[in-house]
Write an enzyme that holds these catalytic residues in place. Structure first.
Site, PDB file in Angstrom:
ATOM      1  N   LEU A 248       0.832  -1.206   0.000  1.00 34.45           N
ATOM      2  CA  LEU A 248       0.000   0.000   0.000  1.00 34.45           C
ATOM      3  C   LEU A 248       0.872   1.263   0.000  1.00 34.45           C
ATOM      4  O   LEU A 248       0.671   2.183  -0.791  1.00 34.45           O
ATOM      5  CB  LEU A 248      -0.884  -0.041   1.259  1.00 34.45           C
ATOM      6  CG  LEU A 248      -1.982   0.995   1.404  1.00 34.45           C
ATOM      7  CD1 LEU A 248      -3.017   0.869   0.287  1.00 34.45           C
ATOM      8  CD2 LEU A 248      -2.680   0.813   2.771  1.00 34.45           C
TER       9      LEU A 248
ATOM     10  N   GLU B  98       0.717  -0.186  10.471  1.00 33.16           N
ATOM     11  CA  GLU B  98      -0.754  -0.346  10.590  1.00 33.16           C
ATOM     12  C   GLU B  98      -1.407   0.927  11.130  1.00 33.16           C
ATOM     13  O   GLU B  98      -2.242   0.872  12.031  1.00 33.16           O
ATOM     14  CB  GLU B  98      -1.103  -1.551  11.487  1.00 33.16           C
ATOM     15  CG  GLU B  98      -0.551  -2.863  11.013  1.00 33.16           C
ATOM     16  CD  GLU B  98      -1.394  -3.537   9.936  1.00 33.16           C
ATOM     17  OE1 GLU B  98      -2.489  -3.041   9.620  1.00 33.16           O
ATOM     18  OE2 GLU B  98      -0.922  -4.552   9.403  1.00 33.16           O
TER      19      GLU B  98
ATOM     20  N   GLU C  36       0.105   8.577  15.731  1.00 32.83           N
ATOM     21  CA  GLU C  36      -0.507   9.911  15.619  1.00 32.83           C
ATOM     22  C   GLU C  36      -1.857   9.794  14.897  1.00 32.83           C
ATOM     23  O   GLU C  36      -2.838  10.454  15.273  1.00 32.83           O
ATOM     24  CB  GLU C  36       0.420  10.867  14.849  1.00 32.83           C
ATOM     25  CG  GLU C  36       1.649  11.334  15.615  1.00 32.83           C
ATOM     26  CD  GLU C  36       2.744  10.268  15.706  1.00 32.83           C
ATOM     27  OE1 GLU C  36       2.681   9.264  14.965  1.00 32.83           O
ATOM     28  OE2 GLU C  36       3.667  10.453  16.520  1.00 32.83           O
TER      29      GLU C  36
HETATM   30  C1  LIG Z   1       9.189  -2.271   9.287  1.00 33.04           C
HETATM   31  C2  LIG Z   1       8.093  -1.726   8.461  1.00 33.04           C
HETATM   32  C3  LIG Z   1       7.249  -2.573   7.760  1.00 33.04           C
HETATM   33  C4  LIG Z   1       6.235  -2.048   6.957  1.00 33.04           C
HETATM   34  N1  LIG Z   1       5.443  -2.903   6.229  1.00 33.04           N
HETATM   35  C5  LIG Z   1       4.548  -2.393   5.347  1.00 33.04           C
HETATM   36  C6  LIG Z   1       3.799  -3.245   4.476  1.00 33.04           C
HETATM   37  O1  LIG Z   1       3.921  -4.470   4.539  1.00 33.04           O
HETATM   38  N2  LIG Z   1       2.954  -2.678   3.594  1.00 33.04           N
HETATM   39  C7  LIG Z   1       2.778  -1.332   3.492  1.00 33.04           C
HETATM   40  O2  LIG Z   1       1.985  -0.899   2.661  1.00 33.04           O
HETATM   41  N3  LIG Z   1       3.479  -0.501   4.296  1.00 33.04           N
HETATM   42  C8  LIG Z   1       4.364  -0.994   5.211  1.00 33.04           C
HETATM   43  N4  LIG Z   1       5.081  -0.161   6.023  1.00 33.04           N
HETATM   44  C9  LIG Z   1       4.901   1.277   5.899  1.00 33.04           C
HETATM   45  C10 LIG Z   1       4.006   1.830   6.989  1.00 33.04           C
HETATM   46  O3  LIG Z   1       2.688   1.404   6.831  1.00 33.04           O
HETATM   47  C11 LIG Z   1       4.147   3.357   6.923  1.00 33.04           C
HETATM   48  O4  LIG Z   1       5.441   3.648   7.372  1.00 33.04           O
HETATM   49  C12 LIG Z   1       3.117   4.078   7.743  1.00 33.04           C
HETATM   50  O5  LIG Z   1       1.849   3.993   7.146  1.00 33.04           O
HETATM   51  C13 LIG Z   1       3.476   5.546   7.921  1.00 33.04           C
HETATM   52  O6  LIG Z   1       3.717   6.118   6.674  1.00 33.04           O
HETATM   53  P1  LIG Z   1       5.072   6.947   6.382  1.00 33.04           P
HETATM   54  O7  LIG Z   1       6.204   6.191   6.926  1.00 33.04           O
HETATM   55  O8  LIG Z   1       5.052   7.310   4.956  1.00 33.04           O
HETATM   56  O9  LIG Z   1       4.933   8.221   7.282  1.00 33.04           O
HETATM   57  P2  LIG Z   1       4.115   9.555   6.927  1.00 33.04           P
HETATM   58  O10 LIG Z   1       2.710   9.244   6.584  1.00 33.04           O
HETATM   59  O11 LIG Z   1       4.916  10.371   5.972  1.00 33.04           O
HETATM   60  O12 LIG Z   1       4.158  10.265   8.348  1.00 33.04           O
HETATM   61  C14 LIG Z   1       5.378  10.772   8.896  1.00 33.04           C
HETATM   62  C15 LIG Z   1       5.108  11.228  10.326  1.00 33.04           C
HETATM   63  O13 LIG Z   1       4.070  12.239  10.314  1.00 33.04           O
HETATM   64  C16 LIG Z   1       2.990  11.827  11.130  1.00 33.04           C
HETATM   65  N5  LIG Z   1       1.731  12.207  10.503  1.00 33.04           N
HETATM   66  C17 LIG Z   1       1.327  11.934   9.225  1.00 33.04           C
HETATM   67  N6  LIG Z   1       0.101  12.438   9.012  1.00 33.04           N
HETATM   68  C18 LIG Z   1      -0.275  13.020  10.176  1.00 33.04           C
HETATM   69  C19 LIG Z   1      -1.474  13.687  10.614  1.00 33.04           C
HETATM   70  N7  LIG Z   1      -2.528  13.834   9.806  1.00 33.04           N
HETATM   71  N8  LIG Z   1      -1.508  14.154  11.884  1.00 33.04           N
HETATM   72  C20 LIG Z   1      -0.451  13.982  12.723  1.00 33.04           C
HETATM   73  N9  LIG Z   1       0.685  13.344  12.367  1.00 33.04           N
HETATM   74  C21 LIG Z   1       0.773  12.870  11.125  1.00 33.04           C
HETATM   75  C22 LIG Z   1       3.088  10.299  11.206  1.00 33.04           C
HETATM   76  O14 LIG Z   1       2.451   9.801  12.362  1.00 33.04           O
HETATM   77  C23 LIG Z   1       4.603  10.111  11.239  1.00 33.04           C
HETATM   78  O15 LIG Z   1       5.060  10.295  12.550  1.00 33.04           O
HETATM   79  C24 LIG Z   1       6.063  -0.652   6.875  1.00 33.04           C
HETATM   80  C25 LIG Z   1       6.900   0.192   7.609  1.00 33.04           C
HETATM   81  C26 LIG Z   1       7.896  -0.324   8.394  1.00 33.04           C
HETATM   82  C27 LIG Z   1       8.781   0.602   9.164  1.00 33.04           C
END
Ligand SMILES: Cc1cc2nc3c(=O)[nH]c(=O)nc-3n(C[C@H](O)[C@H](O)[C@H](O)COP(=O)(O)OP(=O)(O)OC[C@H]3O[C@@H](n4cnc5c(N)ncnc54)[C@H](O)[C@@H]3O)c2cc1C
Length: 382
Positions: free
Chosen positions: A125, A363, A367
């Site tokens: 995703l 998941e 936040e």
């Molecule tokens: C080990 C690992 C395994 C993973 N496995 C999968 C997988 O199998 N499939 C998959 O699809 N993804 C996977 N992910 C990705 C994971 O789902 C995302 O990292 C997660 O959804 C957060 O997205 P981002 O890292 O792009 O952070 P962003 O969305 O860019 O957010 C960055 C920071 O800003 C904060 N933030 C964002 N929006 C807001 C808001 N509206 N209000 C307040 N704070 C906010 C977030 O909480 C975070 O602290 C994995 C990640 C890791 C680290």
């Protein structure tokens, strides 16, 4: 309210604990160092019923209730949260998407083998520019006769390198936002698919998470999951159960951190006394124990609600957010109790601490959950 574990549950948990301690524990440190998913250990889990979870027996599952399933996940996660994750592939985001939205043919072809332990599956995703804001995805799908053509890049996809099939999402119409998103089932050997696991990750090292590039991938219409435009709904409804399993993994990890810290505190002496007799250390042990019990109750209550057909969205968010934050504090305290030895990978505690951090992100980041819980409470979200 009855908190008693039934005889049937006891039998499942005893078997799970034995498997985790005898078959996983001796190897976990090495495969974590190697950043390798142990397919040979995973292959033993299916025949024991450890991968079937809540999936009905008609689709190869174990037909468990959510409470038993959560307790089983905790047992595995106490030893290795990555293998606990493997036990949830069928009942988590990948498998449930197919169970709830797939055709009968898709269920037999993809879900049933997964539930029997013939995975892994990847759920793709997240994209490079965003994870939380799913609707802004840039991966495109274009209909071409009896196929769709997919182009885009997914990132941080767990088990991407070892997956036998992949659930992914693309937009047919970027201007339609979430309504433009459609789900697809991919087979990794199809032309145009490149999978690259990231190396030297801080945590989740054996999960072989990485990048999935889709370059003009032709997907048969039969491999569309659900209807056109239903992708966002599929992704969001499946993550609800995914959150439960993440929370259960956190609880199992907390139990491990507490046990490791307690053992160390009873044997490490300073100034002629075990450190466990110092109030400042005892205070940490107390916090860990209370947090563990609280998180466990939240997880089991959320699972119980699902078993009883009650709406549990806010409960899932509370369980996931609380358990992962509590795990992070618990792992931090357990590391502190270990002193310098927490820094050695001859001790297991560092692995729990490294993995704990990312439980707060996956998941739905905490936040995002913090916001969701308030919105449910205030009635802004149903
Ligand atoms: C080990 C690992 C395994 C993973 N496995 C999968 C997988 O199998 N499939 C998959 O699809 N993804 C996977 N992910 C990705 C994971 O789902 C995302 O990292 C997660 O959804 C957060 O997205 P981002 O890292 O792009 O952070 P962003 O969305 O860019 O957010 C960055 C920071 O800003 C904060 N933030 C964002 N929006 C807001 C808001 N509206 N209000 C307040 N704070 C906010 C977030 O909480 C975070 O602290 C994995 C990640 C890791 C680290």
């Amino acid at each position: 309210m009855d908190f008693k574990i039934s005889e049937e549950q006891t039998a499942i948990l005893d078997m799970t604990r034995r498997f985790a301690r005898e078959r996983i524990r001796p190897h976990v440190r090495q495969y974590d160092r190697d950043e390798r998913f142990p397919l040979e250990i995973y292959a033993e889990m299916g025949p024991l019923g450890l991968t079937g979870g809540v999936i009905p027996e008609a689709y190869g599952g174990a037909g468990m209730d959510f409470v038993t399933y959560a307790l089983m996940v905790m047992e595995l996660a106490e030893v290795c949260q990555v293998m606990a994750c493997a036990a949830t592939w069928a009942s988590g985001v990948g498998g449930l998407s197919v169970l709830n939205f797939g055709t009968e043919e898709q269920k037999q072809k993809y879900l049933a083998p997964l539930a029997r332990g013939q995975g892994p599956v990847a759920f793709a995703l997240t994209e490079t520019h965003t994870g939380s804001d799913v609707a802004s995805m840039r991966t495109r799908a274009v209909r071409d006769g009896d196929h769709y053509v997919l182009n885009g890049t997914k990132t941080w996809i767990s088990a991407v390198a070892v997956a036998r099939w992949i659930v992914t999402f693309a937009t047919l119409d970027a201007s339609a936002g979430r309504k433009g998103i459609t789900a697809f089932l991919l087979e990794p050997e199809w032309a145009g698919i490149t999978r690259t696991p990231f190396k030297n990750k801080v945590g989740f090292r054996p999960l072989e998470s990485g990048e999935l590039v889709l370059d003009n991938v032709r997907v048969p219409v039969a491999n569309r999951l659900g209807e056109e435009g239903q992708g966002f709904k599929i992704a969001m409804s499946s993550v609800e159960s995914g959150r439960l399993t993440v929370a259960a993994r956190c609880v199992g990890m907390m139990r491990a951190c507490l046990a490791l810290a307690s053992d160390y505190a009873k044997t490490r002496e300073t100034f002629g006394q075990p450190i466990g007799q110092r109030q400042l250390v005892q205070s940490k042990i107390t916090d860990m124990r209370v947090a563990y019990e609280t998180a466990r109750l939240l997880v089991l209550q959320a699972a119980w609600k699902k078993d009883n057909g009650e709406r549990a969205r806010a409960d899932m968010s509370m369980a996931k957010m609380y358990a992962s934050d509590a795990l992070m504090r618990t792992a931090e305290d357990a590391m502190q109790i270990h002193g310098a030895y927490g820094c050695s990978d001859e001790y297991d505690i560092g692995r729990y601490w490294r993995d704990a951090k990312f439980m707060q992100t996956i998941e739905g980041s905490n936040e995002i959950h913090r916001g969701l819980i308030a919105e449910y409470e205030l009635g802004y979200r149903q």
